[in-house]
Design a protein around this motif. Structure first.
Motif, PDB file in Angstrom:
ATOM      1  N   TYR A  97      25.540  94.564  -1.383  1.00 52.84           N
ATOM      2  CA  TYR A  97      24.810  93.573  -0.588  1.00 52.84           C
ATOM      3  C   TYR A  97      23.873  94.311   0.350  1.00 52.84           C
ATOM      4  O   TYR A  97      24.170  95.427   0.778  1.00 52.84           O
ATOM      5  CB  TYR A  97      25.765  92.746   0.277  1.00 52.84           C
ATOM      6  N   THR A 125      29.992  95.812  -6.134  1.00 53.59           N
ATOM      7  CA  THR A 125      29.064  94.802  -5.662  1.00 53.59           C
ATOM      8  C   THR A 125      28.330  95.375  -4.459  1.00 53.59           C
ATOM      9  O   THR A 125      28.957  95.939  -3.566  1.00 53.59           O
ATOM     10  CB  THR A 125      29.811  93.516  -5.246  1.00 53.59           C
ATOM     11  N   VAL A 171      22.968  91.137   5.218  1.00 53.02           N
ATOM     12  CA  VAL A 171      23.724  89.998   4.692  1.00 53.02           C
ATOM     13  C   VAL A 171      25.194  90.296   5.013  1.00 53.02           C
ATOM     14  O   VAL A 171      25.909  90.897   4.242  1.00 53.02           O
ATOM     15  CB  VAL A 171      23.522  89.831   3.162  1.00 53.02           C
ATOM     16  N   ARG A 172      25.615  89.926   6.207  1.00 53.39           N
ATOM     17  CA  ARG A 172      26.960  90.247   6.673  1.00 53.39           C
ATOM     18  C   ARG A 172      27.987  89.337   6.019  1.00 53.39           C
ATOM     19  O   ARG A 172      27.860  88.125   6.040  1.00 53.39           O
ATOM     20  CB  ARG A 172      27.064  90.112   8.186  1.00 53.39           C
ATOM     21  N   ARG A 173      28.937  89.949   5.425  1.00 55.94           N
ATOM     22  CA  ARG A 173      30.072  89.243   4.830  1.00 55.94           C
ATOM     23  C   ARG A 173      31.320  89.875   5.423  1.00 55.94           C
ATOM     24  O   ARG A 173      31.314  91.048   5.771  1.00 55.94           O
ATOM     25  CB  ARG A 173      30.070  89.394   3.323  1.00 55.94           C
ATOM     26  N   ASP A 213      30.011 101.112   3.974  1.00 55.30           N
ATOM     27  CA  ASP A 213      28.864 100.600   4.722  1.00 55.30           C
ATOM     28  C   ASP A 213      27.854 101.713   4.932  1.00 55.30           C
ATOM     29  O   ASP A 213      28.201 102.797   5.385  1.00 55.30           O
ATOM     30  CB  ASP A 213      29.312 100.041   6.076  1.00 55.30           C
ATOM     31  N   ILE A 264      22.902  99.015   3.070  1.00 55.52           N
ATOM     32  CA  ILE A 264      23.750  98.262   2.139  1.00 55.52           C
ATOM     33  C   ILE A 264      25.208  98.235   2.560  1.00 55.52           C
ATOM     34  O   ILE A 264      25.642  99.040   3.384  1.00 55.52           O
ATOM     35  CB  ILE A 264      23.686  98.840   0.709  1.00 55.52           C
ATOM     36  N   ARG A 265      25.957  97.309   1.992  1.00 53.71           N
ATOM     37  CA  ARG A 265      27.423  97.300   2.031  1.00 53.71           C
ATOM     38  C   ARG A 265      27.864  97.292   0.561  1.00 53.71           C
ATOM     39  O   ARG A 265      27.502  96.397  -0.189  1.00 53.71           O
ATOM     40  CB  ARG A 265      27.985  96.097   2.744  1.00 53.71           C
ATOM     41  N   THR A 279      35.394  99.355   0.987  1.00 58.44           N
ATOM     42  CA  THR A 279      34.084  98.954   1.481  1.00 58.44           C
ATOM     43  C   THR A 279      33.371 100.181   2.022  1.00 58.44           C
ATOM     44  O   THR A 279      33.928 100.923   2.823  1.00 58.44           O
ATOM     45  CB  THR A 279      34.225  97.900   2.601  1.00 58.44           C
TER      46      THR A 279
END
Length: 64
Positions: free
Chosen positions: A38, A36, A42-44, A53, A57-58, A51
């Motif tokens: 992001y 996925t 758009v910090r989640r 970073d 993108i993340r 993960t």
């Protein structure tokens, strides 16, 4: 064969991280990998999954 290739100043780090996730998945082929992505702004919360970073993108790699 699955390969990971990335470009840019930190491309090698991204490719290495993706290759590591491919190796993990290879040890348990019954797991369904999901990637996925992001936008970085758009910090989640960082999940307890792989993960990656980057500036824009993340990317989250998980297995189900």
């Amino acid at each position: 064969m699955i390969k990971a290739v990335a470009a840019g100043p930190t491309g090698q780090q991204l490719a290495d991280a993706l290759r590591e996730q491919i190796r993990i998945w290879d040890r348990d082929r019954t797991a369904q990998p999901t990637i996925t992505v992001y936008l970085a702004d758009v910090r989640r919360p960082a999940p307890r999954r792989a993960t990656i970073d980057k500036t824009c993108i993340r990317m989250i790699v998980s297995y189900y």
